[in-house]
Scaffold this active site. Structure first.
Site, PDB file in Angstrom:
ATOM      1  N   TRP A 157      72.660  30.199  56.124  1.00 13.03           N
ATOM      2  CA  TRP A 157      71.405  30.858  55.737  1.00 13.03           C
ATOM      3  C   TRP A 157      71.715  32.206  55.097  1.00 13.03           C
ATOM      4  CZ3 TRP A 157      72.174  28.140  60.250  1.00 13.03           C
ATOM      5  CH2 TRP A 157      71.402  26.979  60.384  1.00 13.03           C
ATOM      6  N   HIS A 171      64.333  30.552  58.563  1.00 11.19           N
ATOM      7  CA  HIS A 171      63.787  29.210  58.815  1.00 11.19           C
ATOM      8  C   HIS A 171      62.734  29.307  59.928  1.00 11.19           C
ATOM      9  CE1 HIS A 171      67.481  28.514  61.708  1.00 11.19           C
ATOM     10  NE2 HIS A 171      66.875  29.640  61.938  1.00 11.19           N
ATOM     11  N   ARG A 197      65.063  33.588  51.753  1.00  7.57           N
ATOM     12  CA  ARG A 197      66.515  33.439  51.565  1.00  7.57           C
ATOM     13  C   ARG A 197      67.001  34.364  50.454  1.00  7.57           C
ATOM     14  NH1 ARG A 197      67.505  27.848  53.369  1.00  7.57           N
ATOM     15  NH2 ARG A 197      66.258  27.790  55.275  1.00  7.57           N
ATOM     16  N   GLN A 211      58.217  26.391  55.127  1.00  9.73           N
ATOM     17  CA  GLN A 211      58.896  25.354  55.899  1.00  9.73           C
ATOM     18  C   GLN A 211      57.984  24.845  56.995  1.00  9.73           C
ATOM     19  OE1 GLN A 211      62.569  26.539  57.733  1.00  9.73           O
ATOM     20  NE2 GLN A 211      63.777  25.752  56.030  1.00  9.73           N
ATOM     21  N   VAL A 254      71.122  21.184  66.944  1.00  8.05           N
ATOM     22  CA  VAL A 254      70.860  19.773  67.268  1.00  8.05           C
ATOM     23  C   VAL A 254      72.169  19.031  67.477  1.00  8.05           C
ATOM     24  CG1 VAL A 254      68.526  19.305  66.382  1.00  8.05           C
ATOM     25  CG2 VAL A 254      70.436  19.517  64.783  1.00  8.05           C
ATOM     26  N   ALA A 308      64.020  17.633  67.022  1.00 10.28           N
ATOM     27  CA  ALA A 308      63.453  18.700  66.177  1.00 10.28           C
ATOM     28  C   ALA A 308      63.723  18.350  64.724  1.00 10.28           C
ATOM     29  CB  ALA A 308      64.096  20.036  66.517  1.00 10.28           C
TER      30      ALA A 308
HETATM   31  N1  DAH Z   1      66.240  25.166  60.085  1.00  5.75           N
HETATM   32  C1  DAH Z   1      66.909  24.285  59.187  1.00  5.75           C
HETATM   33  C2  DAH Z   1      67.025  24.943  57.819  1.00  5.75           C
HETATM   34  O1  DAH Z   1      66.340  25.856  57.543  1.00  5.75           O
HETATM   35  C3  DAH Z   1      66.213  22.973  59.069  1.00  5.75           C
HETATM   36  C4  DAH Z   1      66.348  22.165  60.323  1.00  5.75           C
HETATM   37  C5  DAH Z   1      67.401  21.312  60.451  1.00  5.75           C
HETATM   38  C6  DAH Z   1      65.473  22.334  61.357  1.00  5.75           C
HETATM   39  C7  DAH Z   1      67.575  20.543  61.607  1.00  5.75           C
HETATM   40  C8  DAH Z   1      65.603  21.587  62.530  1.00  5.75           C
HETATM   41  C9  DAH Z   1      66.652  20.693  62.621  1.00  5.75           C
HETATM   42  O2  DAH Z   1      64.774  21.686  63.563  1.00  5.75           O
HETATM   43  O3  DAH Z   1      66.786  19.959  63.749  1.00  5.75           O
HETATM   44  O4  DAH Z   1      67.794  24.537  57.012  1.00  5.75           O
END
Ligand code: DAH
Length: 340
Positions: A157, A171, A197, A211, A254, A308
């Site tokens: 990020w 995010h 970002r 998002q 995750v 998630a």
């Molecule tokens: N937060 C991640 C992003 O901004 C996206 C994401 C990926 C969210 C996997 C999740 C997850 O909850 O399980 O790229």
């Protein structure tokens, strides 16, 4: 004195007669100045009363005031008559059967329209909607998500930092910890908001985007629940049955982590430029919530499990509406916005 009274008589008569003949506001205004203005005969007489012999004053004064009142009433009546005639005249040109002109009422931004759709679909599926903080701290954006300080995954990020160590959220996962702590299982929640970002912009990248994060935590939740939930959601959004494909991917919060792709909604998997002739559209990151993240959220990972996901709202709009450049969203170009 009798001359003055006669003169007053004449003023009143000719004033009222002239008023009968006038038909427009311009002529009306001319008469008003002539009969009631500062240089009018009536004003002259009213001013001269003081210099009249004492005995004549009451009669001339009384008559002058009567004439003034009578003329003023005549002028008020004439004004409403002229105005009424004028609007009747204009009404003749109005065709009341013509349909009303289309009002320009503005447009709801396509991102906002999509957010409303997403909220509707998830709410019908039993999810609660949260909003993130636009600016949050290191703990919520990173550490609570199993990305401690110094962890190389932070490089995924491109983060803007404030001097105090806060950041515009990178995010909407930044709300996971708060939602887990606020609610007891079963927890079904989506978080929709702006993310930021530090990126160079191009047709597929923006510094500011929307998002949608989601979590589902309960006893006995598995990957197949995740696949079923998201497949149902996307089929509702695209108003047709979509297929999903799950591949391994890495996100620290995750385990296992996955990427999910949708069957291309534009070519129905025949192959097109948008899906790069693969038939699939990469659309989101997802996976089973890491035990560390559950524990940080006050949930026992030996009893509960959950999944998630996170996806970009702008990207979904681009796919649905066939928009080729993400930068249109913030361009403020009315030609773009008027299409929605
Ligand atoms: N937060 C991640 C992003 O901004 C996206 C994401 C990926 C969210 C996997 C999740 C997850 O909850 O399980 O790229």
């Amino acid at each position: 004195m009798s001359n003055l009274l006669k003169e007053l008589e004449r003023i009143e008569k000719s004033g009222l007669a002239d008023l009968k003949k006038v038909n427009d506001l311009k002529g009306f205004e001319k008469l008003r100045i002539e009969y009631l203005g500062r240089k009018s005969k009536l004003t002259e007489i009213l001013r001269s009363i003081q210099s009249l012999p004492q005995k004549d004053r009451p009669a001339v004064g009384k008559r002058s005031n009567e004439v003034r009142t009578s003329l003023e009433t005549g002028f008020t009546k004439t004004q409403s008559r002229i105005e009424q005639e004028f609007s009747l005249e204009r009404a003749k040109d109005i065709d009341v059967t013509v349909p009303a002109a289309r009002q320009h009422l503005g447009h709801i931004h396509p991102n906002t329209q999509m957010i409303w759709r997403i909220e509707d679909v998830f709410q019908l599926m039993g999810f609660e909607v949260f909003e993130p903080y636009d600016v949050d701290d290191d703990y919520h954006n990173f550490t609570s998500l199993n990305i401690p300080e110094g962890h190389p995954a932070r490089d995924i990020w491109d983060t803007f930092w404030t001097e105090e160590g806060f950041m515009p959220i990178t995010h909407t996962s930044s709300m996971q910890n708060r939602v887990l702590r606020k609610r007891k299982p079963p927890i079904r929640a989506v978080v929709i908001g702006h993310t930021f970002r530090n990126e160079r912009t191009d047709p597929r990248h923006e510094h500011t985007l929307f998002q949608c994060e989601g979590i589902y935590v309960d006893k006995g939740i598995t990957l197949s629940d995740m696949i079923g939930t998201l497949k149902t959601f996307f089929s509702k959004i695209f108003e047709k049955d979509v297929n999903v494909k799950v591949d391994p991917d890495y996100f620290p919060f995750v385990e296992p982590g996955n990427g999910m792709a949708l069957s291309c909604t534009l070519c129905d998997q025949k192959g097109c430029r948008v899906c790069k002739y693969t038939g699939w559209l990469e659309i989101l990151g997802c996976g089973m919530i890491h035990p560390y993240v559950l524990k940080e959220g006050g949930i026992d990972p030996d009893v509960y499990s959950g999944f998630a996901w996170g996806f970009g709202v702008d990207r979904l709009v681009m796919l649905r509406e066939r928009i080729e450049d993400i930068r249109h969203f913030h361009s403020g170009d009315l030609r773009f916005i008027r299409q929605f």
